[in-house]
Design a protein around this motif. Structure first.
Motif, PDB file in Angstrom:
ATOM      1  N   VAL A 134      16.309  28.274  -3.808  1.00 38.50           N
ATOM      2  CA  VAL A 134      15.900  26.900  -3.494  1.00 38.50           C
ATOM      3  C   VAL A 134      14.728  26.469  -4.374  1.00 38.50           C
ATOM      4  N   MET A 135      13.702  27.319  -4.464  1.00 40.14           N
ATOM      5  CA  MET A 135      12.519  26.958  -5.252  1.00 40.14           C
ATOM      6  C   MET A 135      12.866  26.745  -6.724  1.00 40.14           C
ATOM      7  N   GLN A 136      13.758  27.566  -7.259  1.00 40.42           N
ATOM      8  CA  GLN A 136      14.168  27.410  -8.652  1.00 40.42           C
ATOM      9  C   GLN A 136      14.914  26.089  -8.853  1.00 40.42           C
ATOM     10  N   ALA A 137      15.804  25.749  -7.899  1.00 44.04           N
ATOM     11  CA  ALA A 137      16.559  24.499  -8.002  1.00 44.04           C
ATOM     12  C   ALA A 137      15.624  23.290  -7.913  1.00 44.04           C
ATOM     13  N   ILE A 155      19.094  22.476   3.469  1.00 42.21           N
ATOM     14  CA  ILE A 155      20.291  22.737   2.662  1.00 42.21           C
ATOM     15  C   ILE A 155      21.496  22.457   3.549  1.00 42.21           C
ATOM     16  N   ILE A 156      22.435  21.660   3.035  1.00 41.64           N
ATOM     17  CA  ILE A 156      23.717  21.477   3.732  1.00 41.64           C
ATOM     18  C   ILE A 156      24.729  22.366   3.021  1.00 41.64           C
ATOM     19  N   ARG A 157      25.345  23.262   3.774  1.00 35.10           N
ATOM     20  CA  ARG A 157      26.252  24.269   3.195  1.00 35.10           C
ATOM     21  C   ARG A 157      27.607  24.224   3.883  1.00 35.10           C
ATOM     22  N   LYS A 166      33.595  24.003   8.040  1.00 38.49           N
ATOM     23  CA  LYS A 166      32.365  23.891   8.827  1.00 38.49           C
ATOM     24  C   LYS A 166      31.153  23.709   7.910  1.00 38.49           C
ATOM     25  N   GLU A 167      30.236  22.839   8.340  1.00 38.41           N
ATOM     26  CA  GLU A 167      28.989  22.637   7.604  1.00 38.41           C
ATOM     27  C   GLU A 167      27.824  23.158   8.431  1.00 38.41           C
ATOM     28  N   THR A 168      26.914  23.857   7.770  1.00 37.87           N
ATOM     29  CA  THR A 168      25.714  24.340   8.456  1.00 37.87           C
ATOM     30  C   THR A 168      24.482  23.789   7.744  1.00 37.87           C
ATOM     31  N   VAL A 169      23.384  23.712   8.471  1.00 34.54           N
ATOM     32  CA  VAL A 169      22.130  23.197   7.910  1.00 34.54           C
ATOM     33  C   VAL A 169      21.094  24.314   7.942  1.00 34.54           C
ATOM     34  N   LEU A 170      20.493  24.590   6.788  1.00 32.72           N
ATOM     35  CA  LEU A 170      19.427  25.590   6.681  1.00 32.72           C
ATOM     36  C   LEU A 170      18.119  24.852   6.424  1.00 32.72           C
ATOM     37  N   LYS A 171      17.111  25.124   7.242  1.00 34.72           N
ATOM     38  CA  LYS A 171      15.827  24.427   7.101  1.00 34.72           C
ATOM     39  C   LYS A 171      14.905  25.171   6.140  1.00 34.72           C
ATOM     40  N   ILE A 172      14.138  24.405   5.362  1.00 33.83           N
ATOM     41  CA  ILE A 172      13.229  24.962   4.358  1.00 33.83           C
ATOM     42  C   ILE A 172      11.806  24.499   4.670  1.00 33.83           C
ATOM     43  N   ARG A 173      10.871  25.435   4.706  1.00 35.68           N
ATOM     44  CA  ARG A 173       9.449  25.072   4.837  1.00 35.68           C
ATOM     45  C   ARG A 173       8.787  25.266   3.467  1.00 35.68           C
ATOM     46  N   TYR A 174       8.761  24.169   2.725  1.00 37.99           N
ATOM     47  CA  TYR A 174       8.293  24.202   1.335  1.00 37.99           C
ATOM     48  C   TYR A 174       6.850  24.687   1.227  1.00 37.99           C
ATOM     49  N   ASN A 181       3.485  32.448   1.774  1.00 37.08           N
ATOM     50  CA  ASN A 181       3.245  33.011   3.111  1.00 37.08           C
ATOM     51  C   ASN A 181       4.512  33.588   3.729  1.00 37.08           C
ATOM     52  N   ASP A 182       5.613  32.827   3.630  1.00 40.01           N
ATOM     53  CA  ASP A 182       6.871  33.246   4.240  1.00 40.01           C
ATOM     54  C   ASP A 182       8.000  32.810   3.307  1.00 40.01           C
ATOM     55  N   LEU A 183       8.618  33.790   2.661  1.00 41.32           N
ATOM     56  CA  LEU A 183       9.650  33.482   1.665  1.00 41.32           C
ATOM     57  C   LEU A 183      11.060  33.547   2.241  1.00 41.32           C
ATOM     58  N   SER A 184      11.167  33.685   3.571  1.00 44.81           N
ATOM     59  CA  SER A 184      12.483  33.875   4.186  1.00 44.81           C
ATOM     60  C   SER A 184      13.399  32.664   4.011  1.00 44.81           C
ATOM     61  N   SER A 185      12.816  31.468   3.803  1.00 47.10           N
ATOM     62  CA  SER A 185      13.673  30.284   3.641  1.00 47.10           C
ATOM     63  C   SER A 185      13.951  29.957   2.168  1.00 47.10           C
ATOM     64  N   ASN A 186      13.552  30.853   1.259  1.00 50.50           N
ATOM     65  CA  ASN A 186      13.863  30.652  -0.162  1.00 50.50           C
ATOM     66  C   ASN A 186      15.264  31.193  -0.442  1.00 50.50           C
ATOM     67  N   HIS A 187      16.253  30.525   0.170  1.00 47.75           N
ATOM     68  CA  HIS A 187      17.634  31.018   0.157  1.00 47.75           C
ATOM     69  C   HIS A 187      18.218  31.046  -1.248  1.00 47.75           C
ATOM     70  N   ILE A 188      19.100  32.031  -1.468  1.00 46.62           N
ATOM     71  CA  ILE A 188      19.918  32.035  -2.697  1.00 46.62           C
ATOM     72  C   ILE A 188      21.004  30.988  -2.467  1.00 46.62           C
ATOM     73  N   LEU A 189      21.191  30.121  -3.428  1.00 45.71           N
ATOM     74  CA  LEU A 189      22.114  29.006  -3.267  1.00 45.71           C
ATOM     75  C   LEU A 189      23.561  29.408  -3.543  1.00 45.71           C
ATOM     76  N   ASN A 190      24.483  28.747  -2.847  1.00 45.38           N
ATOM     77  CA  ASN A 190      25.919  28.918  -3.055  1.00 45.38           C
ATOM     78  C   ASN A 190      26.475  27.693  -3.757  1.00 45.38           C
ATOM     79  N   TYR A 191      27.615  27.861  -4.407  1.00 48.16           N
ATOM     80  CA  TYR A 191      28.310  26.727  -5.020  1.00 48.16           C
ATOM     81  C   TYR A 191      28.471  25.611  -3.985  1.00 48.16           C
ATOM     82  N   GLY A 192      28.165  24.376  -4.387  1.00 48.73           N
ATOM     83  CA  GLY A 192      28.395  23.222  -3.518  1.00 48.73           C
ATOM     84  C   GLY A 192      27.276  22.914  -2.546  1.00 48.73           C
TER      85      GLY A 192
END
Length: 198
Positions: A134-137, A155-157, A166-174, A181-192
């Protein structure tokens, strides 16, 4: 003098062995990475069958994830690796050619795209040429603008290409990511994936 000469010669040989091993390891790593890449709509592959001039084509993966090849017909390519497609084509060609030797090479990954929308400096599609977080994007999109709500990014996935997937929403705390402090929401992105910056 002789000992120094021998040591220098030995050091040069050891350096050559080390460099050769490092290059070989890097080559194996790249082969493994290429073999594990799953195709996406918009990607391009070159398919050839050894000793069969009429069975060589460069094909784009269609929006529905399909490709078409002579004597084989339509087959699902999105979500599959090059080696999986090779095996499928070889199995289908076996009825026409004895022991067909099929080679599938990924020539373009332009379909490996995510989208960044909202309050960034350069919204739009981003082609991922490697594993992207996410941070790189967000950095590739120029970063957040001054009006962005940094801790409401999501992120809408989609779970697949089919209609009604099915669509899921992943929340990011920028702010957490920015401070480390917490890198758990720095998700690796998927196509689309669509990153929404409100």
């Amino acid at each position: 003098m002789r000992v120094g000469y021998l040591n220098g010669k030995l050091n040069r040989k050891l350096r050559i062995v080390f460099v050769t091993a490092a290059v070989a390891f890097l080559g194996l790593f790249q082969i493994a990475a290429a073999d594990s890449y799953k195709l996406n709509p918009g990607d391009e592959v070159e398919i050839s069958v050894w000793n069969e001039e009429n069975l060589q084509k460069t094909i784009s993966v269609l929006p529905d994830g399909m490709i078409s090849f002579p004597l084989v017909g339509h087959l699902q390519a999105a979500g599959k690796t090059a080696s999986e497609i090779e095996a499928t084509i070889a199995a289908k060609l076996d009825a026409y050619i004895a022991d067909p030797e099929v080679n599938v090479t990924v020539t373009s990954t332009r379909g490996n795209v995510v989208f960044v929308v909202g309050k960034v400096l350069k919204p739009g599609p981003i082609v991922m040429i490697q594993s992207t977080t996410v941070m790189q994007a967000l950095a590739m999109a120029g970063g957040l603008n001054e009006f962005a709500s940094a801790n409401s990014i999501k992120i809408i996935r989609r779970s697949g290409l089919e209609e009604g997937a099915k669509e899921t929403v992943l929340k990011i705390r920028y702010s957490d990511l920015e401070k480390g402090n917490d890198l758990s929401s720095n998700h690796i992105l998927n196509y689309g994936d669509v990153i929404v910056v409100p």
